[in-house]
Write an enzyme that holds these catalytic residues in place. Structure first.
Site, PDB file in Angstrom:
ATOM      1  N   ARG A  44       0.824  -1.210   0.000  1.00  0.00           N
ATOM      2  CA  ARG A  44       0.000   0.000   0.000  1.00  0.00           C
ATOM      3  C   ARG A  44       0.863   1.266   0.000  1.00  0.00           C
ATOM      4  O   ARG A  44       0.510   2.274  -0.619  1.00  0.00           O
ATOM      5  CB  ARG A  44      -0.946  -0.006   1.213  1.00  0.00           C
ATOM      6  CG  ARG A  44      -1.987   1.090   1.144  1.00  0.00           C
ATOM      7  CD  ARG A  44      -3.127   0.909   2.133  1.00  0.00           C
ATOM      8  NE  ARG A  44      -4.289   1.679   1.720  1.00  0.00           N
ATOM      9  CZ  ARG A  44      -4.814   2.676   2.428  1.00  0.00           C
ATOM     10  NH1 ARG A  44      -4.311   3.010   3.587  1.00  0.00           N
ATOM     11  NH2 ARG A  44      -5.858   3.345   1.955  1.00  0.00           N
ATOM     12  N   HIS A  48       0.331   4.121  -2.757  1.00  0.00           N
ATOM     13  CA  HIS A  48      -0.041   5.511  -2.439  1.00  0.00           C
ATOM     14  C   HIS A  48       1.053   6.501  -2.814  1.00  0.00           C
ATOM     15  O   HIS A  48       0.771   7.668  -3.067  1.00  0.00           O
ATOM     16  CB  HIS A  48      -0.415   5.639  -0.956  1.00  0.00           C
ATOM     17  CG  HIS A  48      -1.832   5.274  -0.690  1.00  0.00           C
ATOM     18  ND1 HIS A  48      -2.575   5.800   0.337  1.00  0.00           N
ATOM     19  CD2 HIS A  48      -2.678   4.436  -1.342  1.00  0.00           C
ATOM     20  CE1 HIS A  48      -3.809   5.287   0.320  1.00  0.00           C
ATOM     21  NE2 HIS A  48      -3.880   4.442  -0.690  1.00  0.00           N
ATOM     22  N   HIS A 172      -6.379  -5.972  -3.250  1.00  0.00           N
ATOM     23  CA  HIS A 172      -7.174  -6.162  -2.031  1.00  0.00           C
ATOM     24  C   HIS A 172      -7.302  -7.638  -1.644  1.00  0.00           C
ATOM     25  O   HIS A 172      -8.035  -7.971  -0.722  1.00  0.00           O
ATOM     26  CB  HIS A 172      -8.540  -5.460  -2.148  1.00  0.00           C
ATOM     27  CG  HIS A 172      -8.412  -3.977  -1.961  1.00  0.00           C
ATOM     28  ND1 HIS A 172      -9.460  -3.099  -2.141  1.00  0.00           N
ATOM     29  CD2 HIS A 172      -7.343  -3.219  -1.592  1.00  0.00           C
ATOM     30  CE1 HIS A 172      -9.026  -1.858  -1.914  1.00  0.00           C
ATOM     31  NE2 HIS A 172      -7.758  -1.906  -1.581  1.00  0.00           N
ATOM     32  N   TRP A 188     -10.462  -8.578   3.265  1.00  0.00           N
ATOM     33  CA  TRP A 188     -11.238  -8.968   2.086  1.00  0.00           C
ATOM     34  C   TRP A 188     -11.267 -10.478   1.891  1.00  0.00           C
ATOM     35  O   TRP A 188     -12.206 -11.007   1.328  1.00  0.00           O
ATOM     36  CB  TRP A 188     -10.638  -8.309   0.842  1.00  0.00           C
ATOM     37  CG  TRP A 188     -10.778  -6.818   0.764  1.00  0.00           C
ATOM     38  CD1 TRP A 188     -11.813  -6.141   0.179  1.00  0.00           C
ATOM     39  CD2 TRP A 188      -9.869  -5.822   1.249  1.00  0.00           C
ATOM     40  NE1 TRP A 188     -11.593  -4.783   0.279  1.00  0.00           N
ATOM     41  CE2 TRP A 188     -10.416  -4.559   0.929  1.00  0.00           C
ATOM     42  CE3 TRP A 188      -8.652  -5.862   1.931  1.00  0.00           C
ATOM     43  CZ2 TRP A 188      -9.791  -3.352   1.259  1.00  0.00           C
ATOM     44  CZ3 TRP A 188      -8.029  -4.665   2.270  1.00  0.00           C
ATOM     45  CH2 TRP A 188      -8.597  -3.442   1.933  1.00  0.00           C
TER      46      TRP A 188
HETATM   47 FE1  DDH Z   1      -6.488  -0.283  -1.222  1.00  0.00          FE
HETATM   48  N1  DDH Z   1      -7.373   0.205   0.532  1.00  0.00           N
HETATM   49  N2  DDH Z   1      -7.811   0.892  -2.206  1.00  0.00           N
HETATM   50  N3  DDH Z   1      -5.530  -0.648  -2.955  1.00  0.00           N
HETATM   51  N4  DDH Z   1      -5.135  -1.343  -0.205  1.00  0.00           N
HETATM   52  C1  DDH Z   1      -7.009  -0.236   1.781  1.00  0.00           C
HETATM   53  C2  DDH Z   1      -6.026  -1.148   2.065  1.00  0.00           C
HETATM   54  C3  DDH Z   1      -5.173  -1.677   1.123  1.00  0.00           C
HETATM   55  C4  DDH Z   1      -8.861   1.574  -1.654  1.00  0.00           C
HETATM   56  C5  DDH Z   1      -9.097   1.744  -0.307  1.00  0.00           C
HETATM   57  C6  DDH Z   1      -8.417   1.078   0.689  1.00  0.00           C
HETATM   58  C7  DDH Z   1      -5.882  -0.186  -4.180  1.00  0.00           C
HETATM   59  C8  DDH Z   1      -7.066   0.449  -4.490  1.00  0.00           C
HETATM   60  C9  DDH Z   1      -7.947   0.946  -3.564  1.00  0.00           C
HETATM   61  C10 DDH Z   1      -4.092  -2.028  -0.767  1.00  0.00           C
HETATM   62  C11 DDH Z   1      -3.651  -1.945  -2.072  1.00  0.00           C
HETATM   63  C12 DDH Z   1      -4.317  -1.271  -3.083  1.00  0.00           C
HETATM   64  C13 DDH Z   1      -7.847   0.381   2.756  1.00  0.00           C
HETATM   65  C14 DDH Z   1      -7.736   0.170   4.247  1.00  0.00           C
HETATM   66  C15 DDH Z   1      -8.723   1.185   2.088  1.00  0.00           C
HETATM   67  C16 DDH Z   1      -9.832   2.036   2.677  1.00  0.00           C
HETATM   68  C17 DDH Z   1      -6.666   1.091   4.838  1.00  0.00           C
HETATM   69  C18 DDH Z   1      -6.546   0.908   6.322  1.00  0.00           C
HETATM   70  O1  DDH Z   1      -7.536   1.147   7.016  1.00  0.00           O
HETATM   71  O2  DDH Z   1      -5.452   0.517   6.773  1.00  0.00           O
HETATM   72  C19 DDH Z   1      -9.702   2.088  -2.703  1.00  0.00           C
HETATM   73  C20 DDH Z   1     -10.950   2.916  -2.476  1.00  0.00           C
HETATM   74  C21 DDH Z   1      -9.149   1.672  -3.877  1.00  0.00           C
HETATM   75  C22 DDH Z   1      -9.693   1.898  -5.247  1.00  0.00           C
HETATM   76  O3  DDH Z   1     -10.537   2.822  -5.410  1.00  0.00           O
HETATM   77  C23 DDH Z   1      -9.465   1.105  -6.243  1.00  0.00           C
HETATM   78  C24 DDH Z   1      -4.840  -0.458  -5.128  1.00  0.00           C
HETATM   79  C25 DDH Z   1      -4.895  -0.037  -6.600  1.00  0.00           C
HETATM   80  C26 DDH Z   1      -3.861  -1.135  -4.453  1.00  0.00           C
HETATM   81  C27 DDH Z   1      -2.552  -1.642  -4.971  1.00  0.00           C
HETATM   82  O4  DDH Z   1      -1.690  -1.961  -4.220  1.00  0.00           O
HETATM   83  C28 DDH Z   1      -2.314  -1.776  -6.399  1.00  0.00           C
HETATM   84  C29 DDH Z   1      -3.474  -2.865   0.238  1.00  0.00           C
HETATM   85  C30 DDH Z   1      -2.307  -3.821  -0.007  1.00  0.00           C
HETATM   86  C31 DDH Z   1      -4.154  -2.651   1.421  1.00  0.00           C
HETATM   87  C32 DDH Z   1      -3.906  -3.305   2.769  1.00  0.00           C
HETATM   88  C33 DDH Z   1      -3.068  -2.427   3.637  1.00  0.00           C
HETATM   89  C34 DDH Z   1      -2.835  -2.981   5.007  1.00  0.00           C
HETATM   90  O5  DDH Z   1      -2.340  -2.222   5.844  1.00  0.00           O
HETATM   91  O6  DDH Z   1      -3.116  -4.146   5.269  1.00  0.00           O
END
Ligand code: DDH
Length: 307
Positions: A44, A48, A172, A188
């Site tokens: 993540r 980001h 996810h 998830w």
């Molecule tokens: Fe995500 N994501 N993500 N995400 N994401 C969260 C956690 C993780 C959205 C929202 C959230 C991608 C796209 C989207 C990962 C990878 C990727 C969380 C929770 C939210 C909310 C955060 C928290 O509370 O700690 C949304 C909305 C989108 C979208 O609109 C598509 C993408 C593209 C990726 C990527 O990596 C390519 C990962 C990994 C996590 C888990 C993090 C953790 O600490 O565990």
């Protein structure tokens, strides 16, 4: 500049990189943290750092590692990513020649591979130079409370298409939501530290059974809770329920997105190939390279913050 450091913009050699990758592998196992792995939050962090990119203005992207500074790091969307940065800090101290921007992105590729995912092509040479005027405004990262239009608005800005949006969302499969970070709660899939296409399978498998719930903080998400947790694969622990964000659900309600969810649910190899390609593209957004592959900055400096 530390000894043996590559010149600004020049990628570390394979020989320099290997011990860095080994150090990332060694830190992934974190018995006290979340589900026992630093992997998901590292993925993540890289996402980001790169997902702020805007192709029209050519701002944002992983170059510069701007999240180290409050202006970007303090974006509420980045809450919790200080944990990922802290995991990597000892590696940065041990190998000062690698830029933060390279370290954050390469660490995610190591994490994906170690968690059983595909090998994501990665190129180094990012610098840690930040131009204050080009720091992306807040609000460029997606909001999980929204739907398909929002996803297209956010990801088209970076230059992705519908297929790529779905493939990227397959990340996810990893990790979880934290009430004290995003406000959403839960994971998830049952095994959130193993990269697979389970996320797509579950979206479809429990279609019609995902229940919209309102959390105490007012946010809405979708949950599936079953006594036997039918989502668990053989041999997996059966425990807490599973969740989906409204944005995740839009991948099955929108027909164009859904076609890709169906393909990826049916064919893990296809998902892995497409994910590797699109994650590699994400990590390169906004990075200009010369003919030798060297990253070009306006100022060609290694590090610094210009305000
Ligand atoms: Fe995500 N994501 N993500 N995400 N994401 C969260 C956690 C993780 C959205 C929202 C959230 C991608 C796209 C989207 C990962 C990878 C990727 C969380 C929770 C939210 C909310 C955060 C928290 O509370 O700690 C949304 C909305 C989108 C979208 O609109 C598509 C993408 C593209 C990726 C990527 O990596 C390519 C990962 C990994 C996590 C888990 C993090 C953790 O600490 O565990």
């Amino acid at each position: 500049m530390p000894q043996n450091a590559p010149a600004p913009g020049v990628a570390p050699t394979a020989e320099q990189l290997e011990p860095v990758k080994a150090a990332v592998r060694a830190l992934l196992h974190q018995p006290e943290y979340d589900d026992g792995s630093a992997g998901p939050v590292l993925v993540r962090l890289a996402w980001h750092s790169a997902g702020t990119y805007c192709k029209e203005t050519n701002t944002g992207g992983s170059n510069g590692a701007g999240m180290r500074y409050e202006k970007e790091g303090g974006d509420p969307a980045n809450a919790g990513l200080q944990h990922a940065r802290a995991f990597l800090e000892p590696i940065k101290s041990q190998f000062p020649f690698i830029s933060y921007a390279d370290l954050w992105t390469v660490a995610a590729t190591v994490a994906v591979a170690e968690m059983g995912g595909p090998s994501v092509p990665w190129q180094g040479g990012r610098t840690d130079y930040v131009d204050d005027a080009k720091v992306p405004p807040r609000g460029r990262l997606p909001d999980g409370a929204q739907g398909a239009d929002h996803l297209r608005f956010i990801f088209y800005r970076m230059g992705f298409n519908d297929q790529e949006i779905v493939a990227l969302s397959g990340a996810h499969n990893l990790g979880r939501c934290h009430g004290d970070r995003s406000g959403f709660e839960g994971k998830w899939v049952n095994n959130p530290t193993r990269f697979s296409n389970q996320y797509f399978k579950l979206l479809l498998k429990f279609e019609g059974e995902w229940k919209k719930t309102t959390l105490a903080n007012g946010l809405q998400q979708f949950v599936y809770v079953d006594e036997d947790l039918a989502g668990a694969e053989e041999g997996e622990e059966k425990e807490e329920g599973l969740m989906m964000l409204p944005t995740d659900m839009s991948l099955i309600s929108d027909p164009k997105f859904r076609a890709w969810v169906e393909k990826y649910a049916a064919d893990q190899d296809l998902f892995f190939r497409d994910f590797a390609a699109v994650f590699a593209k994400l990590l390169e957004l906004g990075i200009r390279r010369d003919a030798e592959g060297r990253v070009v900055n306006d100022d060609n400096v290694e590090d610094g913050y210009r305000s």
